[in-house]
Motif scaffolding. Structure first.
Motif, PDB file in Angstrom:
ATOM      1  N   GLY A   1      15.451   1.557  -5.347  1.00  0.00           N
ATOM      2  CA  GLY A   1      14.290   1.269  -4.526  1.00  0.00           C
ATOM      3  C   GLY A   1      13.226   2.347  -4.557  1.00  0.00           C
ATOM      4  O   GLY A   1      12.127   2.157  -4.038  1.00  0.00           O
ATOM      5  N   ARG A   2      13.539   3.487  -5.179  1.00  0.00           N
ATOM      6  CA  ARG A   2      12.587   4.598  -5.149  1.00  0.00           C
ATOM      7  C   ARG A   2      11.314   4.273  -5.926  1.00  0.00           C
ATOM      8  O   ARG A   2      10.243   4.776  -5.620  1.00  0.00           O
ATOM      9  N   GLY A   3      11.413   3.436  -6.937  1.00  0.00           N
ATOM     10  CA  GLY A   3      10.258   3.141  -7.765  1.00  0.00           C
ATOM     11  C   GLY A   3       9.333   2.092  -7.188  1.00  0.00           C
ATOM     12  O   GLY A   3       8.353   1.720  -7.839  1.00  0.00           O
ATOM     13  N   PHE A   4       9.601   1.606  -6.003  1.00  0.00           N
ATOM     14  CA  PHE A   4       8.788   0.548  -5.404  1.00  0.00           C
ATOM     15  C   PHE A   4       8.073   1.079  -4.168  1.00  0.00           C
ATOM     16  O   PHE A   4       8.628   1.873  -3.404  1.00  0.00           O
ATOM     17  N   ASP A   5       6.855   0.632  -4.004  1.00  0.00           N
ATOM     18  CA  ASP A   5       6.062   0.999  -2.831  1.00  0.00           C
ATOM     19  C   ASP A   5       6.337  -0.016  -1.739  1.00  0.00           C
ATOM     20  O   ASP A   5       5.937  -1.185  -1.837  1.00  0.00           O
ATOM     21  N   VAL A   6       7.045   0.440  -0.702  1.00  0.00           N
ATOM     22  CA  VAL A   6       7.404  -0.472   0.384  1.00  0.00           C
ATOM     23  C   VAL A   6       6.152  -1.073   1.020  1.00  0.00           C
ATOM     24  O   VAL A   6       6.105  -2.269   1.328  1.00  0.00           O
ATOM     25  N   THR A   7       5.146  -0.269   1.170  1.00  0.00           N
ATOM     26  CA  THR A   7       3.921  -0.766   1.802  1.00  0.00           C
ATOM     27  C   THR A   7       3.265  -1.845   0.962  1.00  0.00           C
ATOM     28  O   THR A   7       2.810  -2.874   1.481  1.00  0.00           O
ATOM     29  N   ASP A   8       3.216  -1.614  -0.346  1.00  0.00           N
ATOM     30  CA  ASP A   8       2.587  -2.595  -1.230  1.00  0.00           C
ATOM     31  C   ASP A   8       3.359  -3.915  -1.217  1.00  0.00           C
ATOM     32  O   ASP A   8       2.764  -4.997  -1.116  1.00  0.00           O
ATOM     33  N   VAL A   9       4.695  -3.821  -1.299  1.00  0.00           N
ATOM     34  CA  VAL A   9       5.512  -5.039  -1.251  1.00  0.00           C
ATOM     35  C   VAL A   9       5.352  -5.715   0.111  1.00  0.00           C
ATOM     36  O   VAL A   9       5.251  -6.943   0.206  1.00  0.00           O
ATOM     37  N   GLY A  10       5.340  -4.910   1.155  1.00  0.00           N
ATOM     38  CA  GLY A  10       5.192  -5.470   2.493  1.00  0.00           C
ATOM     39  C   GLY A  10       3.866  -6.202   2.662  1.00  0.00           C
ATOM     40  O   GLY A  10       3.806  -7.274   3.282  1.00  0.00           O
ATOM     41  N   LYS A  11       2.794  -5.634   2.110  1.00  0.00           N
ATOM     42  CA  LYS A  11       1.498  -6.297   2.205  1.00  0.00           C
ATOM     43  C   LYS A  11       1.524  -7.640   1.496  1.00  0.00           C
ATOM     44  O   LYS A  11       0.970  -8.642   1.982  1.00  0.00           O
ATOM     45  N   LYS A  12       2.178  -7.678   0.343  1.00  0.00           N
ATOM     46  CA  LYS A  12       2.298  -8.960  -0.362  1.00  0.00           C
ATOM     47  C   LYS A  12       3.097  -9.961   0.472  1.00  0.00           C
ATOM     48  O   LYS A  12       2.773 -11.162   0.504  1.00  0.00           O
ATOM     49  N   TYR A  13       4.123  -9.448   1.120  1.00  0.00           N
ATOM     50  CA  TYR A  13       4.950 -10.325   1.963  1.00  0.00           C
ATOM     51  C   TYR A  13       4.119 -10.894   3.118  1.00  0.00           C
ATOM     52  O   TYR A  13       4.157 -12.100   3.405  1.00  0.00           O
ATOM     53  N   LEU A  14       3.353 -10.021   3.750  1.00  0.00           N
ATOM     54  CA  LEU A  14       2.524 -10.487   4.866  1.00  0.00           C
ATOM     55  C   LEU A  14       1.469 -11.480   4.388  1.00  0.00           C
ATOM     56  O   LEU A  14       1.215 -12.497   5.045  1.00  0.00           O
ATOM     57  N   ASP A  15       0.855 -11.182   3.235  1.00  0.00           N
ATOM     58  CA  ASP A  15      -0.125 -12.127   2.680  1.00  0.00           C
ATOM     59  C   ASP A  15       0.526 -13.473   2.401  1.00  0.00           C
ATOM     60  O   ASP A  15      -0.072 -14.532   2.637  1.00  0.00           O
TER      61      ASP A  15
ATOM     62  N   LYS B   1       6.188 -15.150  12.053  1.00  0.00           N
ATOM     63  CA  LYS B   1       7.055 -14.342  11.193  1.00  0.00           C
ATOM     64  C   LYS B   1       6.305 -13.136  10.653  1.00  0.00           C
ATOM     65  O   LYS B   1       6.845 -12.018  10.612  1.00  0.00           O
ATOM     66  N   ALA B   2       5.064 -13.343  10.251  1.00  0.00           N
ATOM     67  CA  ALA B   2       4.261 -12.233   9.732  1.00  0.00           C
ATOM     68  C   ALA B   2       4.082 -11.155  10.792  1.00  0.00           C
ATOM     69  O   ALA B   2       4.210  -9.960  10.513  1.00  0.00           O
ATOM     70  N   ALA B   3       3.808 -11.575  12.018  1.00  0.00           N
ATOM     71  CA  ALA B   3       3.614 -10.589  13.095  1.00  0.00           C
ATOM     72  C   ALA B   3       4.890  -9.815  13.359  1.00  0.00           C
ATOM     73  O   ALA B   3       4.859  -8.593  13.564  1.00  0.00           O
ATOM     74  N   SER B   4       6.028 -10.506  13.353  1.00  0.00           N
ATOM     75  CA  SER B   4       7.293  -9.827  13.643  1.00  0.00           C
ATOM     76  C   SER B   4       7.672  -8.835  12.551  1.00  0.00           C
ATOM     77  O   SER B   4       8.424  -7.890  12.804  1.00  0.00           O
ATOM     78  N   GLU B   5       7.158  -9.037  11.344  1.00  0.00           N
ATOM     79  CA  GLU B   5       7.484  -8.133  10.241  1.00  0.00           C
ATOM     80  C   GLU B   5       6.540  -6.934  10.171  1.00  0.00           C
ATOM     81  O   GLU B   5       6.815  -5.973   9.447  1.00  0.00           O
ATOM     82  N   CYS B   6       5.442  -6.981  10.907  1.00  0.00           N
ATOM     83  CA  CYS B   6       4.457  -5.894  10.825  1.00  0.00           C
ATOM     84  C   CYS B   6       5.042  -4.517  11.167  1.00  0.00           C
ATOM     85  O   CYS B   6       4.771  -3.548  10.452  1.00  0.00           O
ATOM     86  N   PRO B   7       5.824  -4.367  12.245  1.00  0.00           N
ATOM     87  CA  PRO B   7       6.361  -3.021  12.532  1.00  0.00           C
ATOM     88  C   PRO B   7       7.191  -2.455  11.392  1.00  0.00           C
ATOM     89  O   PRO B   7       7.091  -1.270  11.069  1.00  0.00           O
ATOM     90  N   ARG B   8       7.994  -3.302  10.761  1.00  0.00           N
ATOM     91  CA  ARG B   8       8.845  -2.823   9.662  1.00  0.00           C
ATOM     92  C   ARG B   8       8.008  -2.466   8.438  1.00  0.00           C
ATOM     93  O   ARG B   8       8.322  -1.491   7.731  1.00  0.00           O
ATOM     94  N   ILE B   9       6.955  -3.222   8.198  1.00  0.00           N
ATOM     95  CA  ILE B   9       6.189  -3.045   6.968  1.00  0.00           C
ATOM     96  C   ILE B   9       5.080  -2.014   7.133  1.00  0.00           C
ATOM     97  O   ILE B   9       4.908  -1.132   6.289  1.00  0.00           O
ATOM     98  N   LEU B  10       4.336  -2.111   8.212  1.00  0.00           N
ATOM     99  CA  LEU B  10       3.175  -1.239   8.387  1.00  0.00           C
ATOM    100  C   LEU B  10       3.563   0.142   8.894  1.00  0.00           C
ATOM    101  O   LEU B  10       2.840   1.113   8.668  1.00  0.00           O
TER     102      LEU B  10
END
Length: 810
Positions: free
Chosen positions: A395-409, A419-428
């Motif tokens: 997982g070190r080679g992946f940007d959690v924030t970038d993946v999270g933004k794609k997930y939220l989008d 669901k998007a709102a509930s995932e914001c604390p974990r992602i942002l």
């Protein structure tokens, strides 16, 4: 419902799409340059090198990364097979020009042998370098498998087998050599110099020159055989020798058992072992037509078939296809089954798929590939979990924030705002800028309510604009949420002054909104402005208003709110809620207590002016003042007389006795108007009109004892005379006087006034009592006289003794 349908469709898509087992990439480096001028015909791989043989007779030595290390041309025609020894120092090649060449990869050493017929295969002894014999086997169109070795007199060739058509393939592992001819597969043991088995070709097999045989040693005792559309797994085992010499220890011999035969729906271009379970990796070749006429002699017709992309299939030992991937090789439609090869790569734990114009590397997918596939297939939730689980590894080679933004989008695109709102604390996380962007996005979408419960107030703290926007939203749409938020949010994250102004303006439009008043009072309290909160507490009829006044010393703030406080307190008392907050010390309630106990901050005249039109409250206030200190409200004594007479006549006498500040005449008028006789008697006595007072007692009250007490208090002889004169014709008063005035009035004086013939009930007991009292009085006087004489005598004797006695002078 629409969201549920979308979820269902998404789940179906996820179930249909399976993650591939392998990942693919083209061999980089010099491969493209080589294939631009030549085409591959054979390949061999070891830990150090990738060896490619071409149709022009060239041998290219590449690094595992594809970089060209060396090249040489030992042949003038197509190289059909390559073989590398176990050390990776020598490579052997077999060519259509009839030559077999063995070239050193670390020096210029080279050996070439002319076999005089086109050669199809070669296999070096795995220990080629270690043994002086330098053995290898080769075979080709001559139909003989030849074992060549270095002897004392030069090269020595031994034919191991012949007579069954061309030798198409050969593989050497340990002491075992396997080869394939038109008839089938045989295995030779170099340790015993015996052939140990024959495995025949399947019936109705297609032509061997079109669909090559692939031999692959899975281990030292297991041989994989793939020919056309049939796979066989042969295991070499030991058993006790059938022919043993009597008297000698028994010996063992090798035999072969075919443990599996699999029929597949494709032609096989290559085979290898895959995975720890011993599954099979098959390079499958298919065309758009069936193979029913493969045995036909029209070679041109067979070549004209249009081939599909070759496939890499993983097949279990039970014949179940576990996965299948089509490989995108250049110009795949032009090539036949025999043009492809599959070779394991030990250094990279993968496989090489080779066509004449391309080399593709197939590798087992690792955790990083799994994460990348999850992202590619929009399974962002799973991808994030995997990244977090393996953050120190794949997982070190992946940007959690970038993946999270794609997930939220992705979630927003599906309309799954909850669901998007509930995932914001974990992602942002603690990225304030991202939080602000997403909050504004939800606001634009009209879904601000969805994300508000997850908006952080610390770590990170967002800009004030975000929090003020949320509060403004609540102010317009959800006052209850506004109240809850003002209680829970820190006040330093937004402009509390601007918010209170906005709420105050809204209250002007909705003056009956208790929720808004509670919200603004909460803000005033948290901003240390309790004085501004107090009016709203009073409007809300909140019992805590009194606590607020007491705890924050708001007595000056309530100077002009005395009436509201008392009215509110009366409501609480009527509802039985007066003890919810504070315990009143007076019977008039908490509000009166606050006003009376803090007259230095709440002036008495100011309170009285507010209560002027509410006489009951005015009475309560002045009464409480009187109870605390009779002199506090002396300026309002006349008013107090009137209020006591109206609301509590039984307490008027106490006030009249205790106070000297009221007007006697006005007080008498008030009492007379309300027929308060005892108070009138007291006032007449205070004014000196004792005779009128006594007349009121006798005529209105008819109370002998009170008349006697009044005359006794005034100590006026004329008043006693009036009393005696009035009683002459009233038997009841005569008896009362006889019983109670023995000391103040001479009873003889009263008895002489009794008219003859006047019947007085109880006269005899009264006279007896007078005589007894008189007798007791005489007895007391005699006793006192005797005591007095005795004390005088003792004192006289003591004086005489003192005056006549001597004393010692030293």
């Amino acid at each position: 419902d629409d969201e549920e349908e979308e979820d269902g469709e998404e789940e179906e898509d996820e179930e249909e799409e399976e993650e591939p087992t392998l990942k693919y990439s083209r061999l980089e480096g010099s491969a493209a340059q080589i294939f631009s001028k030549d085409t591959a015909s054979a390949i061999a791989v070891c830990e150090k090198y990738i060896i490619v043989g071409s149709h022009n007779g060239m041998i290219f030595v590449l690094s595992p990364e594809g970089r060209l290390l060396n090249r040489f041309r030992p042949h003038s025609a197509t190289i059909n097979d390559l073989s590398i020894d176990s050390t990776g120092e020598y490579v052997g090649s077999a060519s259509m020009d009839g030559l077999v060449s063995i070239q050193s990869l670390v020096s210029t050493e080279n050996h070439t042998f002319d076999m005089r017929r086109p050669m199809r295969c070669i296999a070096l002894d795995p220990n080629y370098v270690k043994r002086n014999t330098r053995q290898f086997v080769s075979g080709g169109m001559a139909g003989s498998l030849v074992l060549s070795e270095k002897g004392w007199l030069g090269q020595k060739d031994v034919t191991l087998y012949s007579g069954e058509g061309p030798i198409w393939a050969a593989e050497w592992r340990g002491t075992l050599i396997a080869w394939a001819s038109d008839a089938g597969v045989r295995i030779y043991d170099t340790a015993t110099s015996h052939r140990i088995t024959y495995i025949s070709r399947s019936d109705n097999s297609p032509r061997a020159d079109l669909f090559k045989c692939t031999l692959r040693w899975q281990d030292d005792r297991t041989l994989l055989i793939a020919w056309a559309d049939v796979i066989k797994v042969a295991s070499v085992r030991e058993r006790e020798a059938k022919r043993s010499v009597p008297g000698l220890p028994s010996t063992t011999e090798l035999y072969v058992e075919v443990t599996a035969i699999l029929q597949v729906d494709c032609m096989i271009s290559g085979i290898a072992s895959y995975g720890p379970k011993g599954d099979l990796l098959v390079l499958a070749y298919t065309t758009e037509e069936d193979y029913d006429d493969e045995t036909a002699g029209d070679r041109d017709a067979q070549r004209r078939k249009s081939a599909n992309r070759p496939e890499l299939r993983i097949i279990s030992r039970d014949g179940e296809e576990l996965s299948s991937d089509a490989i995108s090789l250049r110009n795949y439609a032009r090539f036949q089954c025999r043009d492809y090869s599959l070779e394991p790569t030990p250094a990279r734990d993968g496989f090489l798929v080779v066509s004449p114009e391309d080399i593709v590397v197939a590798e087992t997918r690792d955790e990083a590939d799994h994460i990348a596939w999850l992202i590619e297939t929009q399974r962002y939730d799973e991808a994030l979990k995997e990244i977090e689980r393996t953050e120190e590894g794949a997982g070190r080679g992946f940007d959690v924030t970038d993946v999270g933004k794609k997930y939220l989008d992705h979630l927003v695109g599906l309309g799954r705002y909850d669901k998007a709102a509930s995932e914001c604390p974990r992602i942002l996380g603690i990225n304030a800028k991202l939080w602000e962007n997403w909050v504004f996005l939800f606001a634009e979408k009209g879904k601000l309510d969805t994300i508000i419960p997850y908006v952080p107030t610390h770590d990170p703290t967002l800009s004030r604009l975000v929090y003020e926007m949320i509060l403004a939203h609540f102010l317009r749409h959800d006052p209850e949420a506004l109240l809850k938020t003002t209680r829970s949010w820190p006040i330093d994250i937004y402009d509390i002054g601007a918010v209170t102004v906005a709420i105050r303006n809204q209250i002007e439009r909705e003056p009956k909104s208790g929720t808004l008043m509670r919200a603004i009072s909460e803000l005033y309290l948290r901003n240390r402005q309790p004085g501004k909160a107090l009016p709203y507490f009073l409007k809300l009829r909140d019992p805590h208003a009194f606590v607020l006044v007491r705890d924050y010393n708001l007595f000056t703030d309530i100077q002009d709110q005395a009436l509201q406080l008392i009215e509110f307190d009366e409501e609480l008392r009527r509802d039985g809620r007066e003890k919810e907050v504070l315990e009143a010390t007076s019977p008039h309630g908490i509000a009166i207590d606050l006003l009376v106990d803090h007259t230095h901050s709440i002036p008495i005249p100011r309170v009285i002016s507010q209560l002027q039109d509410h006489r009951k409250y005015l009475y309560m206030y002045l009464d409480a003042l009187f109870d605390k200190d009779a002199h506090l409200a002396f300026d309002y004594s006349d008013l107090q007389v009137d209020l006591y007479a109206e609301f509590k006549p039984e307490k008027l006498m106490d006030f009249l006795r205790a106070s000297n500040y009221y007007s006697l005449e006005r007080a008498y008028q008030i009492c007379e108007a309300r027929d308060l006789v005892p108070e009138m008697v007291f006032l007449l006595g205070r004014m000196g009109d004792n005779k009128r007072a006594l007349t009121l007692i006798i005529e209105r009250l008819g109370d002998v004892q009170r008349a006697i007490d009044f005359a006794r208090e005034q100590n006026d002889t004329d008043l006693w005379e009036d009393l005696l004169k009035y009683c002459e014709t009233k038997p009841r008063f005569i008896r009362g006087l006889l019983e109670n005035v023995g000391v103040d009035v001479d009873p003889i004086r009263l008895i002489r006034r009794i008219q003859n013939g006047l019947e007085i009930p109880g006269l005899k007991p009264a006279l007896i009592k007078i005589l007894q009292d008189f007798q007791l009085q005489i007895s007391l006087m005699d006793g006192c006289k005797s005591i007095l004489y005795g004390d005088c005598r003792n004192l006289a004797l003591s004086l005489h003794s003192g005056q006549t006695g001597g004393f010692l002078w030293t």
